[in-house]
Design a protein around this motif. Structure first.
Motif, short mmCIF file in Angstrom:
data_model
loop_
_atom_site.label_atom_id
_atom_site.label_comp_id
_atom_site.label_asym_id
_atom_site.label_seq_id
_atom_site.Cartn_x
_atom_site.Cartn_y
_atom_site.Cartn_z
N VAL A 73 0.86 -1.19 0.00
CA VAL A 73 0.04 -0.06 0.12
C VAL A 73 0.84 1.21 0.26
O VAL A 73 0.69 2.37 -0.68
CB VAL A 73 -0.98 -0.04 1.24
CG1 VAL A 73 -1.87 1.25 1.11
CG2 VAL A 73 -1.75 -1.23 1.08
N THR A 74 2.00 1.29 0.79
CA THR A 74 2.81 2.57 0.94
C THR A 74 3.36 2.70 -0.53
O THR A 74 3.50 3.84 -0.87
CB THR A 74 4.11 2.00 2.06
OG1 THR A 74 3.53 1.83 3.25
CG2 THR A 74 5.04 3.03 1.86
N GLU A 75 4.07 1.54 -1.27
CA GLU A 75 4.47 1.95 -2.56
C GLU A 75 3.43 2.45 -3.59
O GLU A 75 3.89 3.50 -4.38
CB GLU A 75 5.00 0.55 -2.94
CG GLU A 75 5.60 0.78 -4.60
CD GLU A 75 6.03 -0.77 -5.09
OE1 GLU A 75 6.92 -0.53 -5.97
OE2 GLU A 75 5.56 -1.66 -4.50
N LEU A 76 2.09 1.77 -3.43
CA LEU A 76 1.21 2.38 -4.33
C LEU A 76 0.99 3.93 -3.97
O LEU A 76 0.56 4.61 -4.93
CB LEU A 76 0.02 1.54 -4.39
CG LEU A 76 -1.26 2.05 -4.98
CD1 LEU A 76 -0.95 2.11 -6.41
CD2 LEU A 76 -2.66 1.12 -4.62
N GLU A 77 0.83 4.14 -2.77
CA GLU A 77 0.53 5.56 -2.29
C GLU A 77 1.52 6.56 -2.65
O GLU A 77 1.18 7.65 -3.30
CB GLU A 77 0.10 5.80 -0.77
CG GLU A 77 -1.27 5.09 -0.44
CD GLU A 77 -1.47 5.17 0.98
OE1 GLU A 77 -2.69 4.91 1.49
OE2 GLU A 77 -0.56 5.23 1.72
N GLU A 78 2.86 6.37 -2.46
CA GLU A 78 3.84 6.86 -2.93
C GLU A 78 3.87 7.18 -4.52
O GLU A 78 4.21 8.42 -4.81
CB GLU A 78 5.10 6.33 -2.47
CG GLU A 78 5.35 6.47 -1.08
CD GLU A 78 6.71 5.87 -0.45
OE1 GLU A 78 7.45 5.22 -1.10
OE2 GLU A 78 7.01 5.87 0.66
N LEU A 79 3.78 6.22 -5.07
CA LEU A 79 3.79 6.38 -6.72
C LEU A 79 2.43 7.32 -7.31
O LEU A 79 2.77 8.19 -8.02
CB LEU A 79 3.51 5.02 -7.40
CG LEU A 79 4.96 4.25 -7.28
CD1 LEU A 79 4.40 2.85 -8.02
CD2 LEU A 79 6.09 4.66 -8.08
#
Length: 217
Positions: free
Chosen positions: A185-191
Motif C-alpha cells: 500500500v505504501t508503494e502504491l500511495e507514494e507512486l
C-alpha cells in the motif's frame, strides 16, 4: 512516470538587459512590463545576474533620513548606475529539461520566487515562477485518473486495470481494492502521490469475504 518539465510550464517571453543597461532604463522596463525583476545576460545571451526591485531600492535606502530604520543599504548598490553594479550574481538557474519537482526543490532551497531557464548551451530561454509550477494542479481529475491507472497500476506495478478502483475528486485520490502480494500500500500511495497534480492519496482495502467455517466439497 514522467513529470512535466520546466520547458512545459515556463514563460518564454523574457525581458532582459545587459551589464551596461542604465539604472533608469531598468526601472522603466520593470514598470512597463509589470515585472519585479529582470535577468542580466552577456553577449552570448547567457545569464550572469538578476536585477530586482529591491536592488533598485537600495538607491533610496542609501539616502540619509532622520529616524530611518530597517534594512541597511548595500554601499555598492547605493552608488550603482547600471545593471552590472545593481545585479545579484550568480543567478539561480534551471535547465529546460528539469522536472517541475526539481525546479520547486531548487526554489525552496534558495528561497527564490523564480528561476531563469537555460538550454544546453546555458543560453537564457525562459523564466519559471512559483505560479508556473502551480499549473500542474490545474490538471483535470480525469487526466490524473488516467495516468494513475495506465502508468502507476499497469505499467509500473503490473496490476490489472480492474484490480484497484481509482476515484479522483479535486485532485484527491481514493483507491480501493486488493493488491497483489508483491505490491504494498505504501508503494502504491507514494507512486500516486508523485503524479503531477495529485493533492492527496488514500487507500481503502476491500475486506476479505467472510466464510462460515464449513468445508465444502
Amino acid at each position: 512516470m514522467n513529470h512535466q518539465t520546466v520547458r512545459d510550464v515556463m514563460s518564454s517571453a523574457v525581458v532582459r538587459v545587459q551589464a551596461g543597461t542604465p539604472f533608469k532604463e531598468i526601472a522603466h522596463l520593470l514598470l512597463e512590463y509589470d515585472i519585479t525583476a529582470v535577468p542580466v545576460v552577456d553577449a552570448g545571451d547567457r545569464p550572469v545576474g538578476v536585477v530586482s526591485e529591491a536592488d533598485l531600492l537600495h538607491k533610496m535606502w542609501g539616502r540619509p533620513e532622520a529616524g530611518a530604520t530597517g534594512t541597511a543599504p548595500r554601499p555598492a548598490k547605493t552608488s550603482a548606475t547600471d545593471a552590472a553594479g545593481l545585479m545579484s550574481s550568480p543567478p539561480v538557474c534551471a535547465h529546460e529539461d528539469w522536472s517541475v519537482v526539481d525546479a520547486a526543490r531548487v526554489m525552496a532551497r534558495h528561497g527564490v520566487k523564480r528561476l531563469l531557464v537555460v538550454d544546453g548551451d546555458q543560453r537564457l530561454i525562459g523564466v519559471v515562477s512559483r505560479s508556473d509550477l502551480l499549473r500542474v494542479f490545474l490538471r483535470t481529475d480525469q487526466a490524473l485518473r488516467t495516468e494513475i491507472v495506465e502508468e502507476v497500476l499497469v505499467k509500473t506495478l503490473g496490476e490489472a486495470p480492474s484490480a484497484v478502483q481509482v476515484d479522483v475528486t479535486n485532485g484527491q485520490v481514493v483507491l480501493s481494492g486488493r493488491l497483489s502480494p508483491g505490491v504494498s500500500v505504501t508503494e502504491l500511495e507514494e507512486l500516486c502521490g508523485a503524479v503531477d497534480g495529485v493533492v492527496a492519496v488514500e487507500f481503502r482495502p476491500v475486506p476479505e469475504p467472510e466464510t462460515d467455517g464449513e468445508v465444502r466439497p
